[in-house]
Structure formats: C-alpha cells, structure tokens
Design a protein around this motif. Structure first.
Motif, short mmCIF file in Angstrom:
data_model
loop_
_atom_site.label_atom_id
_atom_site.label_comp_id
_atom_site.label_asym_id
_atom_site.label_seq_id
_atom_site.Cartn_x
_atom_site.Cartn_y
_atom_site.Cartn_z
N ASP A 286 56.45 -106.03 20.97
CA ASP A 286 56.78 -105.05 19.78
C ASP A 286 56.12 -105.46 18.45
N ILE A 287 56.25 -106.65 18.29
CA ILE A 287 55.90 -107.29 16.83
C ILE A 287 54.29 -106.96 16.89
N ARG B 92 52.23 -105.21 18.79
CA ARG B 92 51.80 -103.66 18.94
C ARG B 92 51.83 -103.09 17.60
N ASN B 93 53.11 -103.53 16.71
CA ASN B 93 53.38 -102.56 15.36
C ASN B 93 52.44 -103.27 14.51
N ALA B 94 51.60 -104.59 14.61
CA ALA B 94 50.80 -104.95 13.87
C ALA B 94 49.29 -104.72 14.26
N ARG C 236 60.29 -108.21 22.44
CA ARG C 236 60.25 -108.35 21.06
C ARG C 236 58.78 -108.89 20.51
#
Length: 78
Positions: free
Chosen positions: A40-41, A43-45, A37
């Motif tokens: 993911d956080i 990478r998305n930022a 998680r």
C-alpha cells in the motif's frame, strides 16, 4: 524508485522499513499484514519495489508494484 523492506523485528513481529531508515514505517504481528501495508505504501507513492526478508534476514521475495520499473519484465505481452 520507491522501496520498502519487510523485516523481522527482534522483539517479535514484522516491520516495514525504508532503506537506510532508523525507524520502521509500520509494525505488524504477521508477515502477511506487513507485506500488505508495504505494498500500500509503495502503491500510494507511485510504485516501486517491496522486498520481503525471512527470519534470518535473508531476502525471501521481491515484488514490483505498478507502475514501477520491473527489472525482469515478462517476455510475452499477451
């Protein structure tokens, strides 16, 4: 740079926290799920660093998520 820490929760499980945050971004039963998680956080930022701590709070691992700026990039470019 975007950073997240995977830290043990005193009540059990693992938290994903931003540096200096009073609350966790996420809570999971396993360290592996919390690491996924956190990646993911970040990478998305737009990339950054994920730092994983052990049960004693010591840093166990650090991972640069692309397109972050790796402080120790590999020397070869194969």
């Amino acid at each position: 740079m975007n950073r997240r820490h995977v830290v043990p929760n005193p009540n059990g499980g693992w938290d994903v926290r931003a540096p200096g945050a009073s609350r966790a971004s996420a809570h999971y039963d396993t360290q592996a799920a919390a690491q996924a998680r956190a990646r993911d956080i970040v990478r998305n930022a737009g990339g950054g660093e994920v730092t994983t701590h052990n049960r004693n709070g010591q840093i166990r691992d650090s991972d640069t998520i692309p397109p972050g700026n790796d402080p120790c990039p590999p020397r070869d470019t194969k």
